[in-house]
Design a protein around this motif. Sequence first.
Motif, short mmCIF file in Angstrom:
data_model
loop_
_atom_site.label_atom_id
_atom_site.label_comp_id
_atom_site.label_asym_id
_atom_site.label_seq_id
_atom_site.Cartn_x
_atom_site.Cartn_y
_atom_site.Cartn_z
N LEU A 1 0.80 -1.24 0.00
CA LEU A 1 0.00 0.00 0.00
C LEU A 1 0.83 1.28 0.00
O LEU A 1 0.32 2.34 -0.37
N THR A 2 2.05 1.19 0.47
CA THR A 2 2.87 2.42 0.52
C THR A 2 4.26 2.14 -0.03
O THR A 2 4.67 0.98 -0.14
N ARG A 3 4.96 3.19 -0.33
CA ARG A 3 6.38 3.07 -0.61
C ARG A 3 7.10 2.97 0.72
O ARG A 3 6.53 3.38 1.74
N PRO A 4 8.34 2.48 0.75
CA PRO A 4 9.08 2.53 2.02
C PRO A 4 9.19 3.97 2.50
O PRO A 4 9.52 4.87 1.73
N GLU A 5 8.81 4.18 3.78
CA GLU A 5 8.77 5.54 4.32
C GLU A 5 9.57 5.61 5.61
O GLU A 5 9.61 4.62 6.35
N PRO A 6 10.15 6.79 5.89
CA PRO A 6 10.89 6.90 7.16
C PRO A 6 9.95 6.74 8.35
O PRO A 6 8.81 7.20 8.33
N HIS A 7 10.44 6.07 9.37
CA HIS A 7 9.69 5.83 10.60
C HIS A 7 10.68 6.05 11.73
O HIS A 7 11.89 5.91 11.52
N ARG A 8 10.19 6.33 12.93
CA ARG A 8 11.16 6.63 14.00
C ARG A 8 12.07 5.45 14.31
O ARG A 8 13.14 5.61 14.88
N TYR A 9 11.68 4.24 13.94
CA TYR A 9 12.55 3.09 14.19
C TYR A 9 13.26 2.58 12.94
O TYR A 9 13.85 1.51 12.94
N GLY A 10 13.17 3.32 11.86
CA GLY A 10 13.84 2.89 10.63
C GLY A 10 12.96 3.22 9.43
O GLY A 10 12.40 4.30 9.36
N MET A 11 12.82 2.28 8.51
CA MET A 11 11.93 2.46 7.37
C MET A 11 10.74 1.53 7.55
O MET A 11 10.86 0.43 8.10
N SER A 12 9.59 1.97 7.03
CA SER A 12 8.41 1.12 7.18
C SER A 12 7.67 1.03 5.86
O SER A 12 7.84 1.88 4.97
N VAL A 13 6.87 0.00 5.73
CA VAL A 13 6.04 -0.14 4.55
C VAL A 13 4.74 -0.81 5.00
O VAL A 13 4.73 -1.57 5.96
N GLN A 14 3.65 -0.47 4.32
CA GLN A 14 2.35 -1.01 4.71
C GLN A 14 1.80 -1.88 3.57
O GLN A 14 1.92 -1.52 2.41
N ALA A 15 1.21 -3.01 3.95
CA ALA A 15 0.69 -3.92 2.92
C ALA A 15 -0.56 -4.60 3.42
O ALA A 15 -0.81 -4.67 4.63
N GLU A 16 -1.36 -5.11 2.47
CA GLU A 16 -2.55 -5.88 2.84
C GLU A 16 -2.10 -7.27 3.30
O GLU A 16 -1.07 -7.80 2.86
N ALA A 17 -2.95 -7.87 4.14
CA ALA A 17 -2.54 -9.11 4.80
C ALA A 17 -2.46 -10.30 3.85
O ALA A 17 -1.74 -11.26 4.11
N GLY A 18 -3.18 -10.23 2.73
CA GLY A 18 -3.23 -11.40 1.85
C GLY A 18 -2.09 -11.49 0.86
O GLY A 18 -2.02 -12.44 0.08
N ILE A 19 -1.17 -10.54 0.88
CA ILE A 19 -0.05 -10.60 -0.08
C ILE A 19 0.83 -11.80 0.24
O ILE A 19 1.04 -12.14 1.42
N ILE B 1 7.10 -5.85 13.29
CA ILE B 1 5.75 -5.32 13.11
C ILE B 1 5.61 -4.01 13.88
O ILE B 1 5.79 -3.96 15.09
N LEU B 2 5.27 -2.96 13.11
CA LEU B 2 5.13 -1.62 13.70
C LEU B 2 3.67 -1.25 13.93
O LEU B 2 3.36 -0.38 14.74
N ASN C 1 4.37 1.19 20.17
CA ASN C 1 5.10 2.30 20.76
C ASN C 1 6.59 1.99 20.88
O ASN C 1 7.43 2.82 20.58
N LEU C 2 6.90 0.79 21.35
CA LEU C 2 8.30 0.44 21.58
C LEU C 2 8.97 -0.01 20.28
O LEU C 2 8.30 -0.46 19.36
N ASN C 3 10.29 0.10 20.27
CA ASN C 3 11.03 -0.36 19.10
C ASN C 3 10.99 -1.89 19.08
O ASN C 3 11.50 -2.54 19.99
N PRO C 4 10.39 -2.48 18.04
CA PRO C 4 10.24 -3.95 18.04
C PRO C 4 11.57 -4.68 18.02
O PRO C 4 11.66 -5.82 18.45
N LEU C 5 12.61 -3.99 17.51
CA LEU C 5 13.91 -4.64 17.46
C LEU C 5 14.48 -4.87 18.86
O LEU C 5 15.37 -5.69 19.06
N ASN C 6 13.94 -4.11 19.83
CA ASN C 6 14.43 -4.28 21.20
C ASN C 6 13.67 -5.36 21.98
O ASN C 6 14.01 -5.65 23.11
#
Lengths: 483, 259
Positions: A90-108, A159-160, A177-182
């Motif tokens: 649904l989106t291009r990779p976009e900056p996010h406070r924890y890195g880059m994010s992208v949004q997609a539909e669940a059935g992909i 997952i953000l 809220n929290l950084n998932p990498l942590n």
Amino acid sequence: MNKIVSALGKFSLLLPGMPGFEAFERDVVLKLTPEAVLRPHTKMELLEIVKICQKEKIPYTATACRTSVTGASVSDRGILISLEKLNRVLTRPEPHRYGMSVQAEAGIMLKDFQKAVEDKGYFYPPDPTSWEEIQLGGSVATNATGENSYHYGSSRNYILGLEYIDKNGNLVWLERNLNPLNLPKQKNLAGYSLELEPLDLLIGSEGTLGIITEIKALLLPKPNAFLSLMLFVKNETEALRLAQRLDQHKQSLHLICLEYMDEPATQFIKKRSSRFFVPQGCSSLYIKTETPEGKTVEEFEDEFLQLVCELYSQSISMSPELIDHSILAKDYLELLEFRRMRHHVPATINEISVVNQKTGGGKVSSDWWVPIEHLVEHFAWMREEIKKLNLPSAIFGHIGNGHPHVNIMPKTAEEKQASIEFTKKCMLRAASLGGGVCGEHGLGKIKTWALPLQWDQVSIDKMKSVKAEWDPEGLAAPGNIFV
Amino acid sequence: MKIYVCCKQVPDVAMTIQIKDGKFISEGMNYVLNAYDASCVEEALVLKEKYGAEVTLVLIGDEAGKEALRKGLAMGADNAFHISDPALNNLGSQAAAKVLQAFFKGRDFDFILTGKQAQDSDMGLAGGILSGLLNLPYVTNAVGLDVQDKMIVVKRQGDEGVEVLHMPMPSLITCSNDMNDPRIPSLKGIMASKKKPMEQVSLTDLGLSADEVLKESQKSSLKSFGLPPARKAGAKIEGDAQTLVATLMEKLTKEAKVL
């Protein structure tokens, strides 16, 4: 059935007996016939279907590609909803406070999602064994892990945000809220993750709290070049000790994957590839490393191979010729060959299972895990138990996480029951050693009995109250996780 | 037997290819041994294991070429020549064949193998031109090799089936990647490859000048790169088996007109 046809008849219903219906009746281990299958074309159509189900009290289970090994994605209660047509990034990779994010539909499809982000120069690490045949939503609903989880962690770590359909038929967005990498990068424990954020309840909930519709994923920069190595070892204990030694050097070797295949599993791969020789009577370790920043592949390869050979030679002192057969993959197609070869092991076991099912058997697989320091001892105990069972078995999996998949292949119902009892013992012992009863497959419908092996009654009651709050009518994926 | 395998390093075609303003973006690409050449190396090694042979690799290219050669050596080739010179960047097929002609001048060999084409340009010209320059018997698109009575027995995939040809030695054979599944190098092979000889060869060593190569290169030129047009969406036919077959037949006969 009449109720379903009258309530949902305006949608395109796939009913029993229609072409294509059969594919929705079976996952890897269970055959269950739903009353109908619906494949909404849009999110709004999905929303309308779920609203009708909630109003008419029709149970609904989200299904993806039915690669589950627990019956989680099939159902004989109410309808199955396939999200296969909700498959857009649904989106291009976009900056996010924890890195880059992208949004997609669940059935992909996960592989399409990963390819799409790779084309933009990014990387989405979760890589379940069946990565070529699963959907992103299914992988999140089971908190899927894979061979690279040894380094990268599970789906939860990437997952953000999630959108899902709540008990009132509303679309609800949950942001992390929290950084998932942590978050801890350990394997799963059965049931819900009660101690984290609200969206963490959904991750790994096996569809029981509602249908996930959209996912905002955290992306990493595209990693440097990989090297993959397959090492053959004559004796299982030696192979496990080698795994422990490699694990101790995880940082300096930059290991991202540390996998094990016992002798029967190693022989399965023999049939898969003509590009290398698989020696008889050997178990194998499959490891993958990532070239660190600032080093060329060649520079790192020299260091890496030197240390690996040092550690490996201690394991093959009685059969030094095995170094002739151990192989290294470097280019993309070779790496893919390794990955497919590894995938060939469970695929072969599943084929055997389908044959065994005709005589009342099948396969009984477990995915308990133990802290790696208990591996050798736990395996020794388990091998004695398998001897008593006297049934064919194959063990493979994520040994770097102390997480093998133990597969017993019974031919009769009696043998199957004995295999289940054996599996329960393994799980209970794994939990008592500080591990988990179910590291990545979930409980689905066939392992609901395992929840009390992991948790005390207080924790189970808490999970049940979450279920009651999120899905008071018990319509979402009935039969998964709870009896 | 002395077998030479002419190799090329190519971008790992399984990676995403990026093109900007008609130019190929090589940044971030991994370079690997051309798959057709890897099949040549594999076949040469099978013959070596069967009859005994020395397998020598030769490659024209920059530093990235060394990795492709190392791969062949790790598979089991005995030695390698790396022809490298700033004047040799972006060579056309004609110029590459000219450089290889100079390389083979005065060398003994029983046959030369090379991929029937390279995965990057897919031109498939260098092998044929080289055979002409060396005045060697030549066969294309080999899918199997053996040696009998000092003849090379070549199975080649022709338009109407597999042809079997008996070629004298020396000959030049271009190989298909359908010939075999190249082996994945063993740990021992990789360790050994680091000690195997890889001789650097310059244009001067070959008695060629940069001008001569440039002149050959100019005989053909590459105008620009482009991605193939996106494939049109297919039509999905739905219904029961009878409807599916009837609709498909209708489309194949009336629309596609292939039946």
